[in-house]
Write an enzyme that holds these catalytic residues in place. Structure first.
Site, short mmCIF file in Angstrom:
data_model
loop_
_atom_site.label_atom_id
_atom_site.label_comp_id
_atom_site.label_asym_id
_atom_site.label_seq_id
_atom_site.Cartn_x
_atom_site.Cartn_y
_atom_site.Cartn_z
N ASP A 134 0.87 -1.17 0.00
CA ASP A 134 0.00 0.00 0.00
C ASP A 134 0.91 1.23 0.00
OD1 ASP A 134 1.03 0.03 2.55
OD2 ASP A 134 -0.88 -0.26 3.57
N SER A 168 -0.47 -10.20 -2.07
CA SER A 168 -1.69 -9.90 -1.32
C SER A 168 -1.97 -10.88 -0.20
CB SER A 168 -2.90 -9.87 -2.27
OG SER A 168 -2.77 -8.82 -3.19
N SER A 350 -6.10 -12.78 3.46
CA SER A 350 -5.28 -11.99 2.56
C SER A 350 -5.10 -10.59 3.14
CB SER A 350 -5.92 -11.92 1.17
OG SER A 350 -7.19 -11.28 1.25
N TYR A 351 -4.36 -9.74 2.42
CA TYR A 351 -3.99 -8.42 2.93
C TYR A 351 -5.24 -7.64 3.35
CZ TYR A 351 -1.28 -4.12 3.25
OH TYR A 351 -0.65 -2.99 3.69
N PRO A 352 -5.29 -7.15 4.61
CA PRO A 352 -6.54 -6.57 5.13
C PRO A 352 -6.75 -5.09 4.80
CG PRO A 352 -4.92 -6.69 6.88
CD PRO A 352 -4.26 -7.29 5.67
#
Length: 828
Positions: A134, A168, A350-352
């Site tokens: 991110d 991810s 997975s990526y939160p």
């Protein structure tokens, strides 16, 4: 052989990724997935003691290499002002908008992260960045590169040495795919984070410093240690106060409803709803009642059937996860985010952090389902879905960042198989109606008129607030929990049952004050516009410097207008809060006028002399009481005693010296246990014993008020040593230990409980070296021995020589030369 350094965002992530990438030889059938791994992994702690380094052999760029996987702990650096601009009392807050220079400092100096990265990067040839995918993760990439690149081996020609892995989830497939398609870090996204950090720092600090000093200098019961302003935090509070204002201004209206009851059969009756719903005129309602109450039968005019169904939910993104966690699980947004991050690092989801609610067409939906096929609760449902086929999820919004949050491993709770797995989300069963058709009639059992009142809306729930913040572009999916947590910590709102947010008096007055002076300070419009500009920076469509300069210029003008118009907010404060002079209780005498000063317990606790109109800040998070009516020899102020509790530390302090340090080596906020006065009986020079065994700069100081359960405590860290429990008196001697030169302690024991041999009650010795004293010392709050200590059986090894007290008459502390003393062994 060349070396590849790989860096993840957290130690647990580094370990998980390294395990996946290094186990090719252990899983021969999957060998084609791991072309870069040819050796097993070994691990060891790095020099900072927090981050581990995992090493294994493999191939990279077609050549044999040694891989080193390690991590940081979030941001390596943080933005702060330089020098004097960090001191509230020496700088006009207006200067923070443009004149105050900033610098990047280590986010956590105790971790020594920059040095750690430099050591691990030295001699490396390539670096692969596995930071979270991110904007914040992109920013950390460049923080890591700034630390590492100068120490890496120089590149040959145009050889590429910096790589970025994008992933991810922490699964074999995703991690190996990321390793196979390495890219480059995105400088534009990193710049957008830099811009946000600088804007929030300059704007937030300027407004916060001004209004905190202004209002805490006038009012004593604000009950907030910091009256903070934040470009996102303040609009977040504004939403809560806006709902509060609607509740307060709501005027209930009376209305009337007709209610009919008919007999469906002998054993059952039905309540019929009025098609008109309600009327606000009693006479009209009475007229309708008069028209109907004489009727004996009710006739069916028409029948219709309606089937109720509930749509499948959209794929889960961060904001929806936070909403559901608050409304269904009673978890605050910050707690929910922390839990989600732990589940991610452990490989369960997975990526939160994602804004996307749409799965791409090529997303393998069956893969995550297969992971749930043996779950004890929903295995049968999962197997049925896999055998019969699954419908594609509803199409949502594709933000172009990460896929929706997806379960990656079987766990005791998950988000699959929608209403059968989560029956509480299904459509509730309704009472079945009797079979009827047009023309049928039922006997009227009762007809009456009910008087009711309209009700106000309720306070915002966290879920509703999150929705408003997302709608108006306040914060990001990662920062929304932080802003909500901030307004709670600042005592601007309190969380009530049902996770509802009720504004406090302080929060209400602040928002009303902003509205009175400049509504844009609290409305979401201007921050939403800034967020759009930051996103343009991330996309490479806007210039970083231009956005920064333009936004700061706008807020600088607003700040000056706010300062000039502060009387408008002050009028609201006067109504709600009490002046300093009318707050608190008399405690200690002022050294200037010799009148009693008042102790104000509300945060931040402080002493106020109404005669001199002076306010003196005090140490927070403890209790304050008068210290035996003793006075400071420098300014004649009565001393007070700060204490963190019976098992914690306590020390006396002079209110004036603490706020106006008398010596160059003293800082604001210090107590007598750090004062370098050469002869004062309360000072470090008279009560200091020896250097702390836990921290670098602390000194163990005798607490003269702690008897009969005597304590010595570090004047820097939280180390507390309990000693000589049955002693009448403990004093610091002028003599020093011949072995370590630390100050000796003279102890007078209780005659009936003396630990000394025979009838002895008095003893003088060194707590570092004397075997009699070593048995009488118990340390609390210490984390561990110094890493260099290797205490032998019984913990009696590791004595070291020490540096004694300074010559009499000179300020300073008694310190042993080396922390490797016997005291460390007994204190742990």
């Amino acid at each position: 052989m060349k070396t590849v350094l790989m860096v993840a965002e957290k130690p647990s992530l580094a370990q998980s990724i390294a395990k996946i990438l290094s186990r090719g030889r252990e899983d021969e059938p999957q060998r084609s997935l791991w072309p870069w791994s040819v050796g097993s992994m070994s691990s060891h702690k790095g020099l900072n003691g927090t981050c581990s380094v995992h090493e294994y052999s493999g191939t990279f760029a077609g050549q044999p290499v040694r891989f080193k996987m390690t991590s940081v702990c979030g941001h390596v650096m943080t933005l702060d002002f330089l020098g004097k601009y960090n001191k509230w009392d020496k700088v006009d807050p207006a200067e923070l908008f443009s004149q105050a220079p900033t610098e990047k400092k280590e986010a956590n100096p105790k971790l020594n992260m920059v040095k750690f990265l430099q050591v691990e990067g030295k001699g490396c040839d390539y670096i692969v960045l596995w930071l979270d995918c991110d904007k914040e993760g992109e920013n950390i990439c460049f923080e890591v590169l700034d630390a590492v690149l100068p120490f890496m081996n120089p590149a040959h020609g145009n050889e590429k040495t910096v790589f970025r892995a994008r992933f991810s989830s922490i699964t074999d497939t995703d991690i190996c795919a990321a390793m196979a398609r390495l890219g480059e870090p995105d400088h534009n996204e990193a710049l957008s984070v830099d811009a946000r950090q600088e804007l929030d720092l300059r704007i937030g600090c300027a407004f916060t410093r001004f209004q905190t000093k202004y209002f805490q200098g006038k009012y004593g019961n604000l009950d907030s240690s910091l009256i903070s302003f934040g470009p996102c935090q303040t609009p977040t509070l504004g939403f809560c106060v806006e709902r509060h204002d609607k509740i307060q201004s709501f005027k209930p209206e009376t209305y009337w409803v007709l209610q009919a009851k008919v007999n469906a059969d002998k054993d059952r009756s039905l309540l019929l709803d009025w098609d008109r719903v309600r009327v606000f005129d009693r006479e009209i309602a009475q007229m309708f009642l008069n028209m109907t109450k004489t009727e004996k039968e009710a006739q069916v005019e028409a029948t219709s059937k309606k089937e109720k169904a509930k749509q499948r939910p959209l794929a889960l993104n961060t904001v929806e996860m936070l909403r559901v966690a608050s409304s269904s699980l009673g978890m605050g947004p910050q707690h929910a985010m922390q839990t989600a991050e732990r589940l991610y690092t452990q490989g369960y989801i997975s990526y939160p952090r994602t804004e996307t609610t749409h799965y791409p067409e090529n997303f393998d939906l069956k893969g995550p389902l297969r992971q749930q096929a043996n779950h004890p609760y929903w295995a049968d449902t999962v197997k049925q879905l896999l055998s019969e086929g699954i419908n594609r999820p509803r199409k949502g919004h594709d933000a172009g960042d990460h896929p929706p949050i997806t379960p990656m491993r079987s766990a005791t709770e998950a988000e699959l198989g929608f209403t059968e797995i989560m029956p509480w989300q299904s459509v509730p069963l309704e009472e079945s109606l009797p079979t009827c058709q047009r023309g049928d009639s039922f006997a009227v059992g009762e007809m009456k008129m009910l008087e009711k009142q309209t009700s106000p809306p309720d306070y915002l729930t966290e879920a509703e607030l999150i929705t408003l913040m997302e709608k108006h572009g306040i914060g990001t999916d990662a920062s929304i929990p932080v802003h909500i947590n901030n307004i709670c910590q600042r005592n601007y709102v309190v969380v009530e049952s049902g996770r509802r947010l009720r504004p406090t008096n302080l929060g209400i007055v602040l928002v009303h004050g902003y509205y009175r002076i400049d509504a844009e300070l609290v409305l979401p419009t201007i921050r939403s516009a800034v967020e759009k500009q930051l996103n343009l920076i991330a996309q490479g469509k806007a210039d970083y410097r231009q956005v920064l300069g333009h936004t700061l210029d706008i807020f600088k003008r607003k700040f000056h207008y706010f300062v000039d118009s502060i009387a408008g907010m002050d009028e609201l404060m006067e109504v709600s809060f009490s002046p300093l002079a009318a707050t608190g209780k008399p405690l200690s005498r002022c050294g200037k006028c010799h009148r009693f000063m008042k102790y104000i317990q509300a945060k931040p606790s402080r002493l106020h002399c109404s005669h001199c109109d002076e306010t003196y800040t005090l140490p927070q998070n403890g209790t304050i009481k008068l210290y035996k009516e003793l006075r400071c020899p420098l300014d004649d102020f009565e001393l007070v005693l700060w204490s963190s509790g019976s098992r914690g530390k306590s020390y006396p302090l002079c209110p004036y010296c603490s706020n106006h340090p008398p010596f160059r080596d003293m800082k604001k906020g210090m107590g007598c246990n750090e004062c370098t006065h050469p002869t004062c009986q309360h000072s470090l020079g008279m009560l200091g014993i020896g250097q702390c065994v836990e921290c670098e700069n602390g000194v163990l100081v005798l607490d003269p008020t702690s008897g009969p359960k005597w304590k010595v405590a570090c004047n820097k860290c939280n180390v507390v040593a309990h000693c000589f429990e049955n002693a009448h008196r403990v004093r610091v001697s002028a003599d020093t230990c011949s072995a370590c030169e630390a100050a000796l302690l003279g102890v007078d024991f209780n005659k009936t409980k003396s630990p000394l041999p025979g009838d002895q009650t008095q003893y003088t010795g060194c707590v570092f070296c004397d075997p009699v004293f070593q048995e009488l010392v118990e340390l609390k709050h210490a984390a561990s021995c110094h890493p260099m200590h290797r205490c032998g059986p019984g913990g009696r090894q590791g004595r070291g020589r020490g540096r004694g007290r300074r010559p009499a008459g000179k300020p300073g502390a008694r310190r042993p030369k080396d922390k490797m003393s016997a005291l460390a062994a007994y204190f742990v």
